[in-house]
Design a protein around this motif. Structure first.
Motif, PDB file in Angstrom:
ATOM      1  N   ALA A 255       2.485  11.337  16.864  1.00 42.44           N
ATOM      2  CA  ALA A 255       1.160  10.725  16.768  1.00 42.44           C
ATOM      3  C   ALA A 255       0.037  11.385  16.171  1.00 42.44           C
ATOM      4  CB  ALA A 255       0.673  10.033  18.243  1.00 42.44           C
TER       5      ALA A 255
ATOM      6  N   LEU B 270       5.229   2.027   7.865  1.00 38.67           N
ATOM      7  CA  LEU B 270       5.561   2.954   9.170  1.00 38.67           C
ATOM      8  C   LEU B 270       4.460   3.442   9.840  1.00 38.67           C
ATOM      9  CD1 LEU B 270       8.457   3.549   9.998  1.00 38.67           C
ATOM     10  CD2 LEU B 270       8.188   5.800   8.775  1.00 38.67           C
TER      11      LEU B 270
ATOM     12  N   PHE C  81       3.169   2.180  13.321  1.00 43.80           N
ATOM     13  CA  PHE C  81       3.068   3.050  14.405  1.00 43.80           C
ATOM     14  C   PHE C  81       1.723   3.089  15.044  1.00 43.80           C
ATOM     15  CE2 PHE C  81       2.772   7.699  15.713  1.00 43.80           C
ATOM     16  CZ  PHE C  81       3.736   7.716  16.790  1.00 43.80           C
ATOM     17  N   GLY C  82       0.699   3.100  14.330  1.00 42.34           N
ATOM     18  CA  GLY C  82      -0.840   2.834  14.705  1.00 42.34           C
ATOM     19  C   GLY C  82      -1.055   1.826  15.634  1.00 42.34           C
TER      20      GLY C  82
ATOM     21  N   VAL D 160       9.596  10.685   6.349  1.00 40.74           N
ATOM     22  CA  VAL D 160       8.711  10.259   7.568  1.00 40.74           C
ATOM     23  C   VAL D 160       9.399  10.528   8.606  1.00 40.74           C
ATOM     24  CG1 VAL D 160       7.339   8.740   8.540  1.00 40.74           C
ATOM     25  CG2 VAL D 160       7.013   8.844   6.001  1.00 40.74           C
TER      26      VAL D 160
ATOM     27  N   ALA E 242      -4.500   4.233   6.405  1.00 37.71           N
ATOM     28  CA  ALA E 242      -3.333   3.828   5.619  1.00 37.71           C
ATOM     29  C   ALA E 242      -3.324   2.699   4.720  1.00 37.71           C
ATOM     30  CB  ALA E 242      -2.214   3.594   6.813  1.00 37.71           C
ATOM     31  N   LEU E 243      -4.204   1.850   5.160  1.00 40.08           N
ATOM     32  CA  LEU E 243      -4.210   0.559   4.284  1.00 40.08           C
ATOM     33  C   LEU E 243      -5.346   0.513   3.205  1.00 40.08           C
ATOM     34  CD1 LEU E 243      -4.051  -2.369   7.023  1.00 40.08           C
ATOM     35  CD2 LEU E 243      -2.529  -1.799   5.159  1.00 40.08           C
ATOM     36  N   PHE E 244      -6.501   1.231   3.527  1.00 40.93           N
ATOM     37  CA  PHE E 244      -7.694   1.110   2.478  1.00 40.93           C
ATOM     38  C   PHE E 244      -7.806   2.442   1.777  1.00 40.93           C
ATOM     39  CE2 PHE E 244      -8.441  -2.116   5.938  1.00 40.93           C
ATOM     40  CZ  PHE E 244      -8.112  -3.271   5.171  1.00 40.93           C
TER      41      PHE E 244
ATOM     42  N   GLY F 111      -5.870   5.183  16.740  1.00 40.79           N
ATOM     43  CA  GLY F 111      -4.946   4.357  16.046  1.00 40.79           C
ATOM     44  C   GLY F 111      -5.672   3.485  15.152  1.00 40.79           C
ATOM     45  N   LEU F 112      -6.565   2.781  15.392  1.00 40.91           N
ATOM     46  CA  LEU F 112      -7.379   1.972  14.340  1.00 40.91           C
ATOM     47  C   LEU F 112      -7.837   2.764  13.349  1.00 40.91           C
ATOM     48  CD1 LEU F 112      -9.543  -0.274  16.955  1.00 40.91           C
ATOM     49  CD2 LEU F 112      -7.489  -0.872  15.638  1.00 40.91           C
TER      50      LEU F 112
ATOM     51  N   VAL G 192      -2.770  11.266   7.838  1.00 43.39           N
ATOM     52  CA  VAL G 192      -3.148  10.141   6.946  1.00 43.39           C
ATOM     53  C   VAL G 192      -4.618  10.020   6.912  1.00 43.39           C
ATOM     54  CG1 VAL G 192      -3.261   7.467   7.582  1.00 43.39           C
ATOM     55  CG2 VAL G 192      -1.141   8.851   7.960  1.00 43.39           C
TER      56      VAL G 192
ATOM     57  N   VAL H 177       1.327   1.902   9.677  1.00 39.81           N
ATOM     58  CA  VAL H 177       0.589   0.917  10.450  1.00 39.81           C
ATOM     59  C   VAL H 177       1.059   0.577  11.455  1.00 39.81           C
ATOM     60  CG1 VAL H 177      -0.203  -1.592  10.116  1.00 39.81           C
ATOM     61  CG2 VAL H 177      -0.673   0.049   8.038  1.00 39.81           C
TER      62      VAL H 177
ATOM     63  N   MET I 167      -4.878   3.254  11.031  1.00 38.46           N
ATOM     64  CA  MET I 167      -4.094   2.053  10.318  1.00 38.46           C
ATOM     65  C   MET I 167      -5.104   1.764   9.035  1.00 38.46           C
ATOM     66  SD  MET I 167      -3.289  -0.220  13.774  1.00 38.46           S
ATOM     67  CE  MET I 167      -3.005  -1.668  13.173  1.00 38.46           C
TER      68      MET I 167
ATOM     69  N   TRP J 248       4.152  18.423   8.971  1.00 38.93           N
ATOM     70  CA  TRP J 248       4.572  16.919   8.913  1.00 38.93           C
ATOM     71  C   TRP J 248       4.178  16.530   7.539  1.00 38.93           C
ATOM     72  CZ3 TRP J 248       2.613  11.885   7.872  1.00 38.93           C
ATOM     73  CH2 TRP J 248       3.518  10.996   8.325  1.00 38.93           C
TER      74      TRP J 248
ATOM     75  N   ALA K 258       0.812  -1.235   0.144  1.00 38.71           N
ATOM     76  CA  ALA K 258       0.119  -0.098   0.222  1.00 38.71           C
ATOM     77  C   ALA K 258       0.887   1.325   0.056  1.00 38.71           C
ATOM     78  CB  ALA K 258      -0.790  -0.003   1.322  1.00 38.71           C
TER      79      ALA K 258
ATOM     80  N   ILE L   6       0.591  12.640  12.578  1.00 38.00           N
ATOM     81  CA  ILE L   6       0.660  11.330  11.514  1.00 38.00           C
ATOM     82  C   ILE L   6      -0.998  11.111  11.516  1.00 38.00           C
ATOM     83  CG2 ILE L   6       1.049   9.041  11.271  1.00 38.00           C
ATOM     84  CD1 ILE L   6       3.981   9.483  12.826  1.00 38.00           C
ATOM     85  N   PHE L   7      -1.585  10.989  12.404  1.00 33.16           N
ATOM     86  CA  PHE L   7      -2.886  10.621  12.376  1.00 33.16           C
ATOM     87  C   PHE L   7      -3.794  11.487  11.469  1.00 33.16           C
ATOM     88  CE2 PHE L   7      -2.768   7.854  16.484  1.00 33.16           C
ATOM     89  CZ  PHE L   7      -2.104   7.030  15.945  1.00 33.16           C
TER      90      PHE L   7
ATOM     91  N   VAL M  71      -2.146   1.780  19.643  1.00 32.89           N
ATOM     92  CA  VAL M  71      -2.980   1.015  20.084  1.00 32.89           C
ATOM     93  C   VAL M  71      -2.771  -0.107  21.057  1.00 32.89           C
ATOM     94  CG1 VAL M  71      -4.796  -0.857  19.244  1.00 32.89           C
ATOM     95  CG2 VAL M  71      -4.358   1.147  17.860  1.00 32.89           C
TER      96      VAL M  71
END
Lengths: 288, 334, 239
Positions: B249, A95, A99-100, B65, B299-301, B292-293, B256, A97, B296, B55, A89, B252-253, A104
């Motif tokens: 954090a 990084l 970090f997240g 990063v 970032a993936l989807f 955080g979830l 993202v 993911v 994540m 950032w 991805a 980044i959050f 968590v």
């Protein structure tokens, strides 16, 4: 003689750092990623051990034997789901993911176990020591950490150089696409690498918790120690990681002998000095 | 002849800079009409927009990063504390905080740029820790327990709140427009070339390291100014809090979720983040778990974040820094 | 008996169609050549058959089994072996380890370390050497040996002669009949037309992703091949 004691204690601590850094080194060597949840995973292992010791009748050695396979399976599963997906991805995804995941894990631990500082009751094993003389005594647990580091690194080196899967791990690290055209699934190979890394994280996390107290927020500072050991030693070399861990432990321990408040800072400064004067690390080498 | 036209800006972007200034003008009037509690929580939002934009500049455009930008937040905060001790008004000290952060970013970059990719990210974290540990040892600045800001005692409470608000707003506007200006110039062009193909860009004579260093310094300056705002808002500083990785954090959050690589991303992300923060403020640590979830999953989807979704649906761009092609219907080939 | 059967294959690189409507069938024991200029889509075709690229349309089957949806490593189990363009040896592995990497799946078949050493007699002496220090021809031999170690039934070879001296190329081609004799079909992609014509039972000429000429080498005229290869007088649809 006190200084000699500081040196010896530093080597024991450094061995543990090296063991802990091994997982970071493997994951970087094979997949070129830094797992930012590395430190938190070790803390999870500590809390897992705490929960098992308090709630079951398992002796500590049995807890160690249970925790390591649990972590291996967890590592394989995490790689096949989150990490493998993030590898595809984009360059920042791994990084972000991990970090997240780190945030968590920290907060789940905080929610489940509160922010209190804990210690793991390790019985006579944790308190016994070899008394060399009046001022020098080497604790069993400290020696165990150093021995475990050396044994683990030798075992992993043998695995990657002598076995079919280990060889493919190096191949997939070089070129995952070509590894797939000779019949290996890179995702599976990466999963095995992550499983090995997680096993070492669990072992290191358990030894950490037998040596000193821990709380849910300690993961990131542990991650930084592991990271420094890897960079000081040289990226992609497990022997380098061992040397880097020893150098870091030695620095912290010797500086602590004179000024305990400066120990961590001194470790960071050694890391920066390596970056400035020997950026390839002490033992630069190829992957794994 | 091809019917494709290369454009920088879409129609919406003419509203971008002008719109931002208009919104800023309206926001600037807020202390005259709104309660102090409103302006006070907006200060937090402005700081979030600023640091997230910084950032984003670094990671989304410079490809760097970092998990250590809190180093410059802390440096900025301590600069204001130090200058206030020497009689400089804390508000005047904010630009100097940005300057100090940028100056310290030079030696920092010399070390950190030796690391690449993921290792740069963690290396910056170590460097931030070094700044924290060093400043914790300076007794004049309060040591490990921190201390309060001098020079604000004589100021009227309402005026101080309004001035803090205006300072935070000004820093944010300058930060966002600064990013826009920087990225539309030569640096932006160089970074676009690097993002497409770093080796080709180097071969074509693009000074990649210089472009990245400029972005790194700019990002440090913005974070330094944000640190200055934070210390004026809180009236005190504490090293463990101001150098906390929590700031990274947040940055980044926000980026993202909002959309990395778009100047609009951090603004949208900060608003969403801020709303979530207000909504989940009673939930304690669950708030960070949820966040955080979400990050994540994002970032993936949804690697281009919320703003990427907005572009896909509407084609709207407020601050275009790239070039895009428009096919003219009728003249283009089928 | 048809070993490899490809029909209606389309492969896209983003918007660009690299292979279009490609059909081929390879019988057991055949050597098939695919020739074409740079950018004709030859490598894309081979990489798609190997499972590295995903086609946008069409089917690929091996020995009657549809492998179109299988990933590269699963196709190896069904007998697909690839000698990739540019050799792609694993640089941190020795010569012997590169060969052994082909035996990862431990599939039964005629090829073993000894059989490969028999085919390339220089290898045993240098088995412990790093593969990064080999000449181009030596690297190509190791890449062929590595693919053979997977005991393929369908060997795909991408640009056997690329970047090699003529004398080395000749030696490479001399090895092919022995590979076929061991019960393996070969699909060979080449820019070097004369080598492909000399060794192949059947040749396909690709131009901009399409087969523009195919037949037995003896039936094809030199002029036809040149036209097909360079696209001179080619239909104006291209572009």
């Amino acid at each position: 003689m006190d200084l000699l004691n500081a040196v010896l204690q530093g080597l024991l601590l450094g061995g543990l750092y090296a063991l802990f850094a091994t997982g970071l080194s493997i994951m970087f060597g094979v997949m070129r990623i830094v797992n930012l949840a590395h430190g938190d995973l070790a803390v999870v292992a500590s809390f897992l051990a705490l929960a098992l010791v308090t709630n079951t009748f398992l002796p500590l050695w049995a807890v160690v034997l249970v925790a390591i396979p649990i972590f291996s399976v967890l590592g394989y599963a995490l790689q096949r789901t989150l990490i493998q997906r993030s590898l595809g991805a984009g360059p920042l995804a791994t990084l972000l993911v991990t970090f997240g995941l780190s945030i968590v894990l920290q907060n789940v631990l905080l929610e489940s176990f509160s922010a209190d500082t804990r210690t793991l009751e390790a019985g006579s094993f944790a308190t016994s020591a070899i008394e060399l003389n009046d001022t020098i005594s080497l604790s069993y647990i400290g020696l165990f950490g150093l021995v475990a580091a050396v044994v683990t690194i030798v075992a992993i080196q043998l695995f990657v150089s002598r076995t079919r899967t280990g060889r493919m791990m190096r191949a997939a690290s070089d070129d995952p696409e070509t590894a797939s055209v000779v019949g290996a699934s890179p995702a599976h190979i990466y999963g095995i690498a992550t499983a090995i890394a997680f096993a070492t994280v669990a072992l290191a996390g358990l030894i950490f918790s037998m040596r000193s107290s821990f709380d849910p927020s300690i993961g990131p500072s542990r991650l930084l120690f592991a990271f420094e050991a890897v960079v000081i030693g040289g990226l992609g070399s497990l022997w380098g990681t061992l040397l880097g861990g020893l150098a870091l432990g030695l620095t912290q321990s010797v500086v602590s002998h004179y000024d305990p408040a400066s120990a961590v800072l001194a470790g960071h400064l050694v890391f920066l000095a390596v970056l400035a004067f020997r950026p390839q690390g002490l033992i630069p080498a190829r992957a794994v | 002849m091809s019917g494709v036209v290369v454009r920088r800006s879409a129609r919406s972007s003419r509203f971008g800079a002008a719109g931002l200034i208009a919104v800023a003008a309206v926001l600037a009037l807020l202390p005259f009409v709104a309660y102090e509690s409103v302006t006070s929580s907006l200060v937090t939002l402005f700081v979030l927009v600023t640091i997230a934009s910084m950032w984003n500049l670094l990671a989304g455009f410079g490809g760097l990063v970092s998990i250590g930008q809190q180093a410059f937040i802390g440096v900025g905060a301590y600069t204001v504390i130090y200058l206030a001790d020497h009689g400089v008004s804390p508000f005047v000290a904010i630009p100097l905080a940005a300057l100090t952060a940028a100056v310290l970013a030079v030696p920092t970059s010399l070390l950190a740029f030796r690391l690449r990719g993921d290792y740069f990210a963690v290396g910056m974290w170590v460097i931030a820790e070094v700044y924290r540990l060093l400043l914790s040892r300076v007794d004049a600045l309060g040591g490990a327990s921190g201390r309060s800001l001098e020079g604000m005692a004589g100021m009227d409470q309402t005026l101080r709140a309004a001035a803090t608000y205006w300072a935070a707003l000004a820093v944010t506007v300058v930060a966002v427009l600064g990013c826009y200006w920087l990225l539309r110039g030569r640096v932006g062009l160089a970074l676009t070339a690097v993002r497409d193909d770093e080796i080709a860009a180097r071969a074509a004579g693009v000074d990649v390291t210089r472009a990245k260093r400029i972005v790194f310094l700019a990002s440090a300056a913005g974070c330094g100014a944000a640190g200055g705002v934070l210390v004026i808002d809180a009236l005190s500083v504490q090293p463990n809090a101001i150098f906390s990785v929590q700031w990274s954090a947040y940055m980044i959050f926000i980026v993202v979720i909002g959309g990395i690589g778009y100047l609009e991303g951090p603004i949208l992300g900060a608003i969403v983040f801020f709303a979530l923060q207000e909504l989940l403020s009673d939930a304690g640590t669950w708030y960070l778990i949820v966040l955080g979830l979400i990050a994540m999953a994002s970032a993936l989807f949804m690697p281009r974040g919320l703003w990427g979704q907005v572009i896909d649906r509407t084609g709207m761009r407020l601050f275009p820094v790239g070039y895009h092609l428009e096919r003219h219907v009728g003249t283009g080939r089928a | 008996m048809t070993l490899l059967s490809v029909s209606g294959l389309d492969v896209h690189h983003g918007q660009l169609r690299a292979v279009s409507g490609f059909d081929i069938s390879v019988e057991e024991g055949q050597t098939i050549g695919v020739i074409g200029a740079n950018g004709a889509g030859k490598s894309t075709l081979l990489r798609t058959i190997a499972g590295i690229l995903i086609p946008s349309a069409g089917t690929i089957s091996i020995d009657g089994v549809d492998v179109t949806r299988m990933s590269a490593h699963q196709r190896v189990r069904h007998g697909v072996g690839l000698v990739p363009e540019g050799r792609r040896l694993f640089p941190s592995l020795t010569v012997e380890e590169n060969l052994l990497s082909g035996a990862y799946l431990r599939k039964e078949g005629p090829w073993s370390l000894d059989a490969v050493f028999d085919l390339f007699p220089w290898m045993p002496e240098r088995r412990a050497q790093s593969s990064a220090h080999l000449s181009g021809g030596e690297q190509q031999s190791v890449a062929i040996g590595r693919a053979l170690m997977t005991n393929p039934r369908m060997l795909l070879i991408d640009e056997l002669s690329l970047g090699l001296a003529p004398v080395v190329v000749r030696r490479m081609y001399e090895a092919l009949p022995r590979i076929v004799a061991n019960g393996c079909s070969i699909l060979l992609v080449e820019q070097d037309v004369s080598q492909a014509l000399a060794v192949a039972d059947h040749v396909h000429c690709l131009l901009e992703g399409r087969t523009v000429l195919s037949g037995r080498p003896t039936d094809l005229g030199r002029a036809d091949i040149e036209t097909a290869y360079f696209g001179i007088d080619a239909p104006a649809e291209a572009g």
